[in-house]
Design an enzyme around this catalytic site. Structure first.
Site, PDB file in Angstrom:
ATOM      1  N   ALA A   1      -1.713   2.650  -4.897  1.00 52.00           N
ATOM      2  CA  ALA A   1      -1.317   4.048  -4.779  1.00 52.00           C
ATOM      3  C   ALA A   1      -1.500   4.516  -3.334  1.00 52.00           C
ATOM      4  O   ALA A   1      -1.537   3.711  -2.409  1.00 52.00           O
ATOM      5  CB  ALA A   1      -2.129   4.899  -5.749  1.00 52.00           C
TER       6      ALA A   1
ATOM      7  N   THR B   1       2.720   3.303  -7.002  1.00 54.22           N
ATOM      8  CA  THR B   1       2.873   3.769  -5.629  1.00 54.22           C
ATOM      9  C   THR B   1       2.187   5.123  -5.531  1.00 54.22           C
ATOM     10  O   THR B   1       1.547   5.570  -6.490  1.00 54.22           O
ATOM     11  CB  THR B   1       4.364   3.847  -5.229  1.00 54.22           C
ATOM     12  OG1 THR B   1       4.462   4.070  -3.829  1.00 54.22           O
ATOM     13  CG2 THR B   1       5.088   4.958  -5.969  1.00 54.22           C
TER      14      THR B   1
ATOM     15  N   VAL C   1       0.862  -1.180   0.000  1.00 56.13           N
ATOM     16  CA  VAL C   1       0.000   0.000   0.000  1.00 56.13           C
ATOM     17  C   VAL C   1       0.896   1.226   0.000  1.00 56.13           C
ATOM     18  O   VAL C   1       1.866   1.296   0.763  1.00 56.13           O
ATOM     19  CB  VAL C   1      -0.926   0.022   1.233  1.00 56.13           C
ATOM     20  CG1 VAL C   1      -1.819   1.256   1.201  1.00 56.13           C
ATOM     21  CG2 VAL C   1      -1.764  -1.249   1.302  1.00 56.13           C
ATOM     22  N   CYS C   2       0.584   2.180  -0.865  1.00 55.95           N
ATOM     23  CA  CYS C   2       1.309   3.450  -0.895  1.00 55.95           C
ATOM     24  C   CYS C   2       2.808   3.190  -1.083  1.00 55.95           C
ATOM     25  O   CYS C   2       3.209   2.416  -1.942  1.00 55.95           O
ATOM     26  CB  CYS C   2       0.996   4.213   0.387  1.00 55.95           C
ATOM     27  SG  CYS C   2       1.446   5.969   0.371  1.00 55.95           S
ATOM     28  N   THR C   3       3.649   3.804  -0.276  1.00 59.40           N
ATOM     29  CA  THR C   3       5.093   3.665  -0.462  1.00 59.40           C
ATOM     30  C   THR C   3       5.649   2.357   0.099  1.00 59.40           C
ATOM     31  O   THR C   3       6.872   2.169   0.123  1.00 59.40           O
ATOM     32  CB  THR C   3       5.832   4.851   0.184  1.00 59.40           C
ATOM     33  OG1 THR C   3       5.405   5.000   1.543  1.00 59.40           O
ATOM     34  CG2 THR C   3       5.553   6.139  -0.584  1.00 59.40           C
TER      35      THR C   3
END
Length: 325
Positions: A161, A128, A108-110
């Protein structure tokens, strides 16, 4: 029914919503699916001690990563957050050694940055948070970084993202595992959409451009968004802002970071995408509703902005809804 263990990795500086968003989806699926519990969520930090999130919230893990490595799990979920920017060699080494055991690897995300450092995204397509796509691509050239979608599936690896996109990805995984009805029930309980397709853009035209500081220009931005089929020429918009066309164009660019024409183009493409996704109107009808005038004008705009035609965009979108994500 198989119970899938979801192991969520915790670390100092993790983004709290990257953890709790997917966690609520998986535990909600267990709650609403019936008597059987299809998911068991386990959280683990490097040493089993509580961690503090980037917002200051303290999270107490169920176990340590060392102990977790001795057990079996179905899905390994790696959240993001400010802590991913720290060079935690031990965490990366743990992922490199243990992540390949997962039947499904999710970030998830970074969190994708940690996976990339561990070499787990080499040769794969990934995404990302939009603010870190360039960094991911620059530091890890063997990763095919796609900055647009809210999540990407490449085999058993799924990357999403920023922040709330983790909820979208988790809902897609629940739908894949347990069916649409269960995922829809969870989405309704969380009061979120089921489901934003993975190929939906990370941010809208309004988010990709800055919001103007002055009220007249903010009102013009609202007008453009609400009236894509209207007269959106510089002269018309300048009159609405009570400025000369030259002064309006210069001020709009200074306050939003883009020209009026480019902003109008983004809004119209975005509105056309929504209509192609959510309605059965023909391309000609959609083109008129979005201010293009002719289907050919909308076709040129789609090719320039998205690299595909409106008809092909609609086909791909609906195909993504009828196949496993």
């Amino acid at each position: 029914m198989e119970q899938r263990t979801v192991l969520v990795v915790l670390f100092e500086g993790v983004q709290s919503l990257d953890v709790t968003g997917p966690l609520e989806v998986f535990t909600g699926a267990s709650q609403w699916h019936g008597d059987a519990e299809p998911y068991r969520v386990v959280t683990a930090s490097p040493d089993g001690a509580p961690v503090r999130t980037s917002s200051g919230l303290a999270l107490s893990p169920d176990t340590s990563l060392t102990e977790a490595a001795a057990r079996s799990w179905h899905t390994l979920l790696v959240p993001g957050g400010a802590g991913t920017r720290a060079q935690d060699a031990d965490l990366v080494a743990w992922l490199r050694a243990n992540a390949p055991r997962a039947r499904r690897l999710v970030s998830v995300c970074t969190g994708s940055i940690l996976l990339a450092r561990a070499g787990l995204l080499d040769g794969r397509r990934a995404t990302t948070h939009w603010a870190y796509c360039d960094t991911l691509a620059r530091n890890h050239p063997d990763v095919e970084v796609d900055p647009d979608p809210i999540y990407v599936r490449d085999g058993h690896v799924a990357t999403s993202a920023g922040v709330t996109a983790g909820i979208d990805l988790a809902l897609a995984l629940v739908e894949e595992d347990l069916g649409r009805d269960t995922a829809l029930t969870v989405a309704r309980f969380l009061v979120v959409f089921l489901r934003r397709p993975g190929n939906q853009a990370q941010f809208s035209a309004q988010l990709s451009a800055q919001t103007a500081r002055s009220e007249p220009l903010r009102e013009v931005q609202r007008w453009i968004s609400e009236n894509p089929a209207g007269d959106l020429s510089v002269e018309s918009l300048a009159a609405r802002a009570r400025l000369s066309p030259r002064h309006f164009a210069r001020s709009f660019h200074a306050e939003t970071g883009t020209t009026p024409g480019k902003y109008v183009d983004r809004v119209r493409v975005e509105q056309a995408r929504r209509l192609l996704e959510d309605t059965s109107g023909g391309v000609e009808e959609v083109s008129r509703a979005c201010g293009y005038g002719t289907p050919e004008a909308m076709r040129r705009a789609f090719l320039k902005a998205l690299g595909t035609t409106p008809a092909e965009y609609r086909r791909r979108f609906h195909s993504s809804l009828t196949t496993a994500p």
